[in-house]
Design an enzyme around this catalytic site. Structure first.
Site, PDB file in Angstrom:
ATOM      1  N   ALA A  10       0.807  -1.220   0.000  1.00  0.00           N
ATOM      2  CA  ALA A  10       0.000   0.000   0.000  1.00  0.00           C
ATOM      3  C   ALA A  10       0.840   1.271   0.000  1.00  0.00           C
ATOM      4  O   ALA A  10       0.310   2.370  -0.119  1.00  0.00           O
ATOM      5  CB  ALA A  10      -0.953  -0.009   1.189  1.00  0.00           C
ATOM      6  N   ARG A  15       9.678   7.760  -3.716  1.00  0.00           N
ATOM      7  CA  ARG A  15      11.050   7.935  -4.207  1.00  0.00           C
ATOM      8  C   ARG A  15      11.273   7.382  -5.616  1.00  0.00           C
ATOM      9  O   ARG A  15      12.293   7.653  -6.230  1.00  0.00           O
ATOM     10  CB  ARG A  15      12.041   7.284  -3.224  1.00  0.00           C
ATOM     11  CG  ARG A  15      12.360   8.201  -2.068  1.00  0.00           C
ATOM     12  CD  ARG A  15      13.420   7.601  -1.177  1.00  0.00           C
ATOM     13  NE  ARG A  15      12.869   6.595  -0.280  1.00  0.00           N
ATOM     14  CZ  ARG A  15      13.606   5.681   0.340  1.00  0.00           C
ATOM     15  NH1 ARG A  15      14.898   5.620   0.137  1.00  0.00           N
ATOM     16  NH2 ARG A  15      13.032   4.818   1.167  1.00  0.00           N
ATOM     17  N   ASP A 103       7.304  -4.972  -2.438  1.00  0.00           N
ATOM     18  CA  ASP A 103       8.524  -4.359  -2.971  1.00  0.00           C
ATOM     19  C   ASP A 103       9.787  -5.080  -2.511  1.00  0.00           C
ATOM     20  O   ASP A 103      10.882  -4.546  -2.582  1.00  0.00           O
ATOM     21  CB  ASP A 103       8.581  -2.869  -2.599  1.00  0.00           C
ATOM     22  CG  ASP A 103       8.488  -2.630  -1.102  1.00  0.00           C
ATOM     23  OD1 ASP A 103       8.357  -3.603  -0.337  1.00  0.00           O
ATOM     24  OD2 ASP A 103       8.547  -1.455  -0.684  1.00  0.00           O
ATOM     25  N   ALA A 423      17.712 -10.608 -62.683  1.00  0.00           N
ATOM     26  CA  ALA A 423      17.915  -9.475 -61.778  1.00  0.00           C
ATOM     27  C   ALA A 423      17.123  -8.261 -62.238  1.00  0.00           C
ATOM     28  O   ALA A 423      16.961  -8.034 -63.432  1.00  0.00           O
ATOM     29  CB  ALA A 423      19.402  -9.133 -61.706  1.00  0.00           C
TER      30      ALA A 423
HETATM   31  C1  UD1 Z   1       9.237  -1.892   8.162  1.00  0.00           C
HETATM   32  C2  UD1 Z   1       9.298  -2.491   9.563  1.00  0.00           C
HETATM   33  C3  UD1 Z   1      10.753  -2.511  10.035  1.00  0.00           C
HETATM   34  C4  UD1 Z   1      11.604  -3.300   9.070  1.00  0.00           C
HETATM   35  C5  UD1 Z   1      11.439  -2.750   7.653  1.00  0.00           C
HETATM   36  C6  UD1 Z   1      12.104  -3.675   6.669  1.00  0.00           C
HETATM   37  C7  UD1 Z   1       7.209  -1.856  10.642  1.00  0.00           C
HETATM   38  C8  UD1 Z   1       6.565  -0.927  11.579  1.00  0.00           C
HETATM   39  N1  UD1 Z   1       8.499  -1.673  10.449  1.00  0.00           N
HETATM   40  O1  UD1 Z   1       9.681  -0.550   8.270  1.00  0.00           O
HETATM   41  O2  UD1 Z   1      10.829  -3.095  11.335  1.00  0.00           O
HETATM   42  O3  UD1 Z   1      12.955  -3.248   9.468  1.00  0.00           O
HETATM   43  O4  UD1 Z   1      10.053  -2.672   7.271  1.00  0.00           O
HETATM   44  O5  UD1 Z   1      12.137  -3.085   5.399  1.00  0.00           O
HETATM   45  O6  UD1 Z   1       6.577  -2.736  10.116  1.00  0.00           O
HETATM   46  N2  UD1 Z   1       2.798  -0.654   3.996  1.00  0.00           N
HETATM   47  C9  UD1 Z   1       1.445  -0.779   3.811  1.00  0.00           C
HETATM   48  N3  UD1 Z   1       0.593   0.022   4.523  1.00  0.00           N
HETATM   49  C10 UD1 Z   1       1.042   0.929   5.422  1.00  0.00           C
HETATM   50  C11 UD1 Z   1       2.433   1.048   5.601  1.00  0.00           C
HETATM   51  C12 UD1 Z   1       3.283   0.242   4.891  1.00  0.00           C
HETATM   52  O7  UD1 Z   1       0.997  -1.587   3.008  1.00  0.00           O
HETATM   53  O8  UD1 Z   1       0.212   1.606   6.012  1.00  0.00           O
HETATM   54  C13 UD1 Z   1       3.705  -1.504   3.231  1.00  0.00           C
HETATM   55  C14 UD1 Z   1       4.621  -0.711   2.314  1.00  0.00           C
HETATM   56  O9  UD1 Z   1       4.081  -0.616   1.016  1.00  0.00           O
HETATM   57  C15 UD1 Z   1       5.892  -1.523   2.319  1.00  0.00           C
HETATM   58  C16 UD1 Z   1       5.865  -2.245   3.666  1.00  0.00           C
HETATM   59  O10 UD1 Z   1       4.534  -2.183   4.128  1.00  0.00           O
HETATM   60  O11 UD1 Z   1       5.872  -2.509   1.298  1.00  0.00           O
HETATM   61  C17 UD1 Z   1       6.816  -1.645   4.668  1.00  0.00           C
HETATM   62  O12 UD1 Z   1       6.440  -0.323   4.918  1.00  0.00           O
HETATM   63  P1  UD1 Z   1       7.495   0.803   5.191  1.00  0.00           P
HETATM   64  O13 UD1 Z   1       6.775   2.059   5.480  1.00  0.00           O
HETATM   65  O14 UD1 Z   1       8.506   0.808   4.134  1.00  0.00           O
HETATM   66  O15 UD1 Z   1       8.127   0.264   6.579  1.00  0.00           O
HETATM   67  P2  UD1 Z   1       9.532   0.589   7.165  1.00  0.00           P
HETATM   68  O16 UD1 Z   1       9.452   1.888   7.847  1.00  0.00           O
HETATM   69  O17 UD1 Z   1      10.572   0.416   6.143  1.00  0.00           O
END
Ligand code: UD1
Ligand code: CA
Length: 458
Positions: A10, A15, A103, A423
């Site tokens: 989601a 970036r 991702d 030709a």
């Molecule tokens: C998350 C983890 C972190 C871990 C890291 C690994 C949590 C709170 N933290 O952090 O411990 O080290 O991933 O990469 O879980 N997403 C949703 N809905 C939301 C928020 C995020 O679907 O409301 C999805 C994003 O699309 C993404 C994934 O969840 O694919 C991770 O979200 P992201 O915001 O990147 O989490 P991090 O802060 O990186």
């Protein structure tokens, strides 16, 4: 043990600076999300939920053929815990819920199988963690004095001491479906990011007497996420290297694995040589002893044994018979089939045509919508005029015909068996077997012809 998979996708992907949803960007010719869905399906889950927030229509369209997916919208996006919460109605009956990320494309089936195995013990959670030299940005794994995992702390909420921990949360975990609703209802968003963290349920689970069992991936790249085009390029090179290694192990020579690209699936024989800058796309099959010279682009094609594809040739949706030679600088367009021992030379374009064994089109020709028999020789600069401005017509060239250079064959037309075309001819009527057909203005001659002389400028 019943299994559900939840794929979180989601996030906005800001970036990437793209109009396209991040998880639709391609790695090795397949959308990021496609890689994750494919590995998920290999685990035969009962449910496979994809949580999306942006570009839902775009996403569902890209995977419209896949009936097994449950699409769940998360709006607004309040964190990873909130994301999983949206799927509860679909998954809470499952013994195990595997959380993956849209991702994080290169996660491997054996790693996930080992993780699921860990979680088979009653009252356990399994967590994929990794040790990193630079853990910045990740959630840290907190263990107690006896080494048991007790919590995950996000970087932004971590104390200096917690930040020093170099074991990180990859995000991938297996959770007991039947406890998830209760745990997710107990987490809150009073943290640095104001989000509902999925990671907060670790501490709750431990308090409820559950054990958290950590596991490391085989290679770290399995758990690498794509947040930018730079990271996408990095993972692409990693994946291409893996593919090249596999092919070399199967007996294929790859001149430079760092300049090899397969964007699809390949079936190979032995002693194939692939030179630099070759891009293979879609479904490819290559037989024994095939050589592919530099800078060829080949899509959805089959190349039989001992064929040579010389440099800078472009092939799409064709079949090349054994011992054939293509290019350099040949273009074979869709629905071209070459029998064995054929030769297509430089600057030749072939489209929707069959060419029989032993036949040659050596230089600068266009062959479209044509049937060519066996042992035909097509001279340089021959053109099948297959299009009358409204419709396409077929040309038939029977066995043993010899087409002189610079001939136009105005379709529909048939060149009879063993006939010879002089030709420079424009052939508009079928030619009989065996004879010579010629349509050429008679050559004339003037003795001692005086060339014009340049006038004096004064
Ligand atoms: C998350 C983890 C972190 C871990 C890291 C690994 C949590 C709170 N933290 O952090 O411990 O080290 O991933 O990469 O879980 N997403 C949703 N809905 C939301 C928020 C995020 O679907 O409301 C999805 C994003 O699309 C993404 C994934 O969840 O694919 C991770 O979200 P992201 O915001 O990147 O989490 P991090 O802060 O990186
Ligand atoms: Ca992330």
């Amino acid at each position: 043990m019943s299994l559900s998979v939840v794929i979180l996708a989601a996030g906005k992907g800001t970036r990437m600076k793209s109009a396209k949803a991040k998880v639709l960007h391609e790695l090795a010719g397949k959308p990021l999300l496609g890689h994750v869905i494919d590995v998920a399906k290999k685990l035969s889950p009962e449910k496979c939920c994809v949580v999306y927030g942006h570009g839902g229509e775009q996403l569902q369209q890209a995977f419209a053929d896949d009936q097994q997916l449950t699409w769940i919208e998360q709006k607004p996006q309040l964190g990873t815990g909130h994301a999983v919460q949206q799927t509860l109605d679909s998954i809470e009956g499952s013994d195990a819920v595997l959380v993956l990320y849209g991702d994080v494309p290169l996660i491997r089936q054996p790693t996930l199988e080992r993780l699921l195995q860990l979680a088979e013990k009653p009252e356990t959670l399994a967590l994929l963690t990794a040790k990193l030299e630079d853990p910045a940005g990740y959630g840290r794994i907190i263990r107690n004095d006896s080494g048991q995992v007790t919590a995950i702390v996000e970087e932004k909420d971590a104390t200096a001491e917690q930040k020093a921990v170099n074991e990180i949360n990859t995000g991938i975990m297996v959770l007991p479906g039947r406890k998830l609703r209760e745990w997710l209802e107990r987490i809150n968003n009073s943290n640095a990011q104001g989000e509902y963290y999925l990671t907060d349920i670790i501490e709750l689970a431990v308090k409820d007497g559950f054990k958290v069992l950590p596991l490391h991936p085989e290679v770290f790249e399995e758990t690498m996420g794509v947040n930018s085009r730079q990271q996408l390029a990095e993972l692409e090179r990693f994946q291409q290297r893996q593919i090249a290694e596999q092919l070399m192990a199967q007996g294929v020579t790859i001149k430079d694995p760092s300049r090899f690209d397969l964007r699809g699936e390949i079936e190979v024989g032995r002693d194939i040589v692939i030179d630099v800058g070759v891009v293979l796309t879609g479904k490819i099959k290559i037989g024994d002893n095939v050589t592919i010279e530099p800078f060829c682009v080949i899509k959805d094609s089959e190349i039989a044994e001992n064929a040579s594809i010389h440099s800078h040739s472009v092939l799409e949706h064709c079949r090349i018979g054994k011992n054939s030679s293509i290019g350099p600088f040949a273009r074979l367009r869709p629905d071209t089939q070459l029998a064995e021992d054929t030769k297509i030379g430089n600057f030749v374009e072939v489209k929707k045509s069959n060419i029989g064994s032993g036949s040659k089109v050596n230089h600068l020709s266009y062959i479209g919508d044509t049937e060519i028999g066996q042992n035909v020789n097509v001279g340089a600069g021959t053109i099948t005029c297959n299009y009358d401005g409204a419709n396409k017509h077929r040309t038939i060239i029977e066995d043993g015909a010899f087409i002189g250079s610079d001939t136009q064959l105005v379709a529909p037309v048939k060149v009879g068996r063993n006939s010879t075309i002089g030709a420079g001819s424009t052939v508009t009527k079928d030619t009989p077997e065996g004879g010579l057909t010629l349509s050429r203005a008679k050559q004339s001659h003037i003795d001692n012809w005086q060339r014009p002389v340049k006038k004096n400028k004064s």
